[in-house]
Design a protein around this motif. Sequence first.
Motif: not given
Length: 219
Positions: A66-68, A178-181, A70-80, A185-189
């Motif tokens: 929903k945010t990006y 929660i917080n979402v990036l 791309d469901e494979d970016l779930d690790w970004v949600v968790l890391a955030s 800023y996604l490309a930087q991460v």
Amino acid sequence: MSNYFRNLPDFEYISRINEKSSNKDYLKVKNIFRRALIREDLFTDFMAFTKYQIEGDERPDTVAYKTYGDEDLDWVVLASNNIINVRNEWPMTQWNFEKFIIEKYGSVENSLQEKHYETTEVKDSKGKIFVTEGKIVDKDFKVSFLDSGTNALIEVNPVSVITHLKYEEKLQDDKRNINVLKSRYLAQVLDDLETVLDYEVSSEYISPTLKKGSNPNLG
């Protein structure tokens, strides 16, 4: 999360598959204990994140899609949110929550028993707060105050019953915030991911993506 796991470095350790294995037999595995973190300067910048409330049975991959997109970016949600153990730190699905309640309390009916009492918010006629909500008190707790608008002396018993079920529901609801990036800023991460998981030089170092040792130091 497949892209994330592809970036995990490898570790070689002495094989213990069978008794004939020697100290020269090594297995190469992904170091799943290696964890990507959002770099400190970005993680502590509140402007880089936006608030998000998890709805229903949404999973990390659902939020990522929903945010990006791309469901494979779930690790970004968790890391955030510095989430390591999804089972304990992410809100349960409704089915799992009901199962949890029955396992913990024996039945839903038992969970409806009183756990404690909490204050409800009390304001006077001008909106001045005299009692904030959520403070644990005795059921007979009372408060008196002079209404700043009417000068009347007010006495109230601002107490609500908190059942075990309501308490458990609140714990789950707290996890939904929660917080979402932010996407910009996604490309930087993702660029940082190329190097953040790399090993530093040590006695077990072979390359930035490979360590070797008999007693794996998975840090």
